[in-house]
Design a protein around this motif. Structure first.
Motif, PDB file in Angstrom:
ATOM      1  N   ASP A  59       1.041  -1.139  -0.083  1.00  0.00           N
ATOM      2  CA  ASP A  59      -0.062   0.125  -0.219  1.00  0.00           C
ATOM      3  C   ASP A  59       0.790   1.237   0.143  1.00  0.00           C
ATOM      4  O   ASP A  59       0.468   2.298  -0.631  1.00  0.00           O
ATOM      5  CB  ASP A  59      -0.783  -0.019   1.234  1.00  0.00           C
ATOM      6  N   LEU A  60       1.790   1.084   0.890  1.00  0.00           N
ATOM      7  CA  LEU A  60       2.744   2.530   0.795  1.00  0.00           C
ATOM      8  C   LEU A  60       3.653   2.613  -0.329  1.00  0.00           C
ATOM      9  O   LEU A  60       3.577   3.741  -0.958  1.00  0.00           O
ATOM     10  CB  LEU A  60       3.809   2.240   1.751  1.00  0.00           C
ATOM     11  N   LEU A  61       3.857   1.647  -1.100  1.00  0.00           N
ATOM     12  CA  LEU A  61       4.613   1.534  -2.242  1.00  0.00           C
ATOM     13  C   LEU A  61       3.631   2.318  -3.423  1.00  0.00           C
ATOM     14  O   LEU A  61       4.184   3.334  -4.228  1.00  0.00           O
ATOM     15  CB  LEU A  61       5.108   0.022  -2.840  1.00  0.00           C
ATOM     16  N   ALA A  62       2.386   1.785  -3.563  1.00  0.00           N
ATOM     17  CA  ALA A  62       1.496   2.358  -4.345  1.00  0.00           C
ATOM     18  C   ALA A  62       1.364   3.819  -4.039  1.00  0.00           C
ATOM     19  O   ALA A  62       1.188   4.704  -4.860  1.00  0.00           O
ATOM     20  CB  ALA A  62       0.096   1.611  -4.333  1.00  0.00           C
ATOM     21  N   HIS A  63       0.972   4.098  -2.750  1.00  0.00           N
ATOM     22  CA  HIS A  63       0.964   5.575  -2.421  1.00  0.00           C
ATOM     23  C   HIS A  63       2.190   6.553  -2.885  1.00  0.00           C
ATOM     24  O   HIS A  63       1.974   7.464  -3.251  1.00  0.00           O
ATOM     25  CB  HIS A  63       0.744   5.585  -0.963  1.00  0.00           C
ATOM     26  N   ALA A  64       3.452   5.950  -2.909  1.00  0.00           N
ATOM     27  CA  ALA A  64       4.506   6.830  -3.009  1.00  0.00           C
ATOM     28  C   ALA A  64       4.515   7.082  -4.430  1.00  0.00           C
ATOM     29  O   ALA A  64       4.877   8.094  -4.895  1.00  0.00           O
ATOM     30  CB  ALA A  64       5.975   6.006  -2.432  1.00  0.00           C
ATOM     31  N   LYS A  65       4.427   5.938  -5.434  1.00  0.00           N
ATOM     32  CA  LYS A  65       4.432   6.002  -6.747  1.00  0.00           C
ATOM     33  C   LYS A  65       3.136   7.301  -7.143  1.00  0.00           C
ATOM     34  O   LYS A  65       3.462   7.785  -8.059  1.00  0.00           O
ATOM     35  CB  LYS A  65       4.057   4.766  -7.458  1.00  0.00           C
ATOM     36  N   GLY A  66       2.206   7.046  -6.513  1.00  0.00           N
ATOM     37  CA  GLY A  66       0.865   8.146  -6.861  1.00  0.00           C
ATOM     38  C   GLY A  66       1.493   9.441  -6.398  1.00  0.00           C
ATOM     39  O   GLY A  66       1.554  10.473  -7.300  1.00  0.00           O
ATOM     40  N   ILE A  67       2.195   9.740  -5.154  1.00  0.00           N
ATOM     41  CA  ILE A  67       2.662  10.831  -4.948  1.00  0.00           C
ATOM     42  C   ILE A  67       3.674  11.497  -5.863  1.00  0.00           C
ATOM     43  O   ILE A  67       3.980  12.671  -6.320  1.00  0.00           O
ATOM     44  CB  ILE A  67       3.140  10.964  -3.487  1.00  0.00           C
ATOM     45  N   ASN A  68       4.723  10.444  -6.273  1.00  0.00           N
ATOM     46  CA  ASN A  68       5.610  10.919  -7.413  1.00  0.00           C
ATOM     47  C   ASN A  68       4.993  11.480  -8.624  1.00  0.00           C
ATOM     48  O   ASN A  68       5.660  12.495  -9.204  1.00  0.00           O
ATOM     49  CB  ASN A  68       6.615   9.540  -7.541  1.00  0.00           C
ATOM     50  N   THR A  69       4.137  10.786  -9.178  1.00  0.00           N
ATOM     51  CA  THR A  69       3.434  11.239 -10.441  1.00  0.00           C
ATOM     52  C   THR A  69       2.711  12.503 -10.311  1.00  0.00           C
ATOM     53  O   THR A  69       3.142  13.254 -11.323  1.00  0.00           O
ATOM     54  CB  THR A  69       2.120  10.258 -10.628  1.00  0.00           C
ATOM     55  N   LEU A  70       2.368  13.089  -9.183  1.00  0.00           N
ATOM     56  CA  LEU A  70       1.790  14.255  -8.921  1.00  0.00           C
ATOM     57  C   LEU A  70       3.120  15.229  -8.950  1.00  0.00           C
ATOM     58  O   LEU A  70       2.725  16.399  -9.476  1.00  0.00           O
ATOM     59  CB  LEU A  70       0.754  14.298  -7.500  1.00  0.00           C
ATOM     60  N   LEU A  71       4.133  14.906  -8.181  1.00  0.00           N
ATOM     61  CA  LEU A  71       5.173  15.756  -8.145  1.00  0.00           C
ATOM     62  C   LEU A  71       5.859  15.781  -9.557  1.00  0.00           C
ATOM     63  O   LEU A  71       6.253  17.189 -10.036  1.00  0.00           O
ATOM     64  CB  LEU A  71       6.247  15.056  -7.180  1.00  0.00           C
TER      65      LEU A  71
END
Length: 197
Positions: A181-193
């Motif tokens: 779940d954390l890995l998916a969340h971090a990937k989503g944050i990176n996409t936004l960044l």
């Protein structure tokens, strides 16, 4: 999450630097850094917020809370790095070694942005290869003792490492329920960044 997880959940060199710096800078100083390092600071905070609210982390804290009360989260963070370092679905031991060496290389290449207290810690971190050695029981024991030594209101002899060993199976389950779940969340944050750049 502790140092290994934060470095692994970085998608650029600048993010690695920012993820490490976040705990060493004042909030108002974050905008003095280049954008890619600011992104790492943002990523670090997003990871911490997500981690603190995840049900599996609340379960993991129960292992340490009877011993250390409000400090339980700090020991869960250290413990999770053990499971990250041993997660063969993420990396082989050789790839983890390469990751650790890359992180040290990136941090040293950005020395101009590092505060003095972080530079001193980085020397020790690199000498003893903290990132790679989180995979070993003795590496986690060392990290747990570091947390105990820094904690103002905790006795230095509390058997936190013994609790980690005694509850490794439960902590592994918490990790398994949490880290994807954390890995998916971090990937989503990176996409936004990246969309902001």
């Amino acid at each position: 999450m502790n140092y290994l997880a934060h470095s692994f959940l970085s998608f650029t060199d600048g993010q690695i630097v920012g993820q490490f710096l976040e705990d060493f800078i004042r909030n108002r100083d974050r905008f003095t850094f280049p954008k890619d390092i600011q992104d790492g600071i943002t990523m670090h905070r997003a990871i911490d917020t997500f981690t603190d609210s995840h049900p599996a982390i609340h379960e993991a804290k129960k292992v340490f809370a009877p011993l250390v009360r409000l400090y339980a989260g700090a020991f869960v963070d250290v413990s999770m790095d053990y499971f990250v370092a041993n997660d063969l679905s993420l990396n082989s031991p050789a790839a983890w070694k390469a990751h650790s060496l890359r992180a040290y290389r990136v941090l040293n290449a950005h020395e101009q942005w590092l505060p003095e207290n972080f530079k001193r810690m980085l020397i020790k971190m690199e000498q003893d290869d903290w990132l790679y050695n989180y995979r070993e029981d003795w590496g986690i024991k060392f990290s747990i003792q570091n947390v105990l030594n820094k904690a103002k209101y905790l006795d230095k002899d509390i058997p936190v490492f013994e609790a980690f060993l005694d509850h490794k199976t439960e902590l592994q389950k918490c990790y398994d329920d949490f880290f994807p779940d954390l890995l998916a969340h971090a990937k989503g944050i990176n996409t936004l960044l990246q969309l902001e750049n």
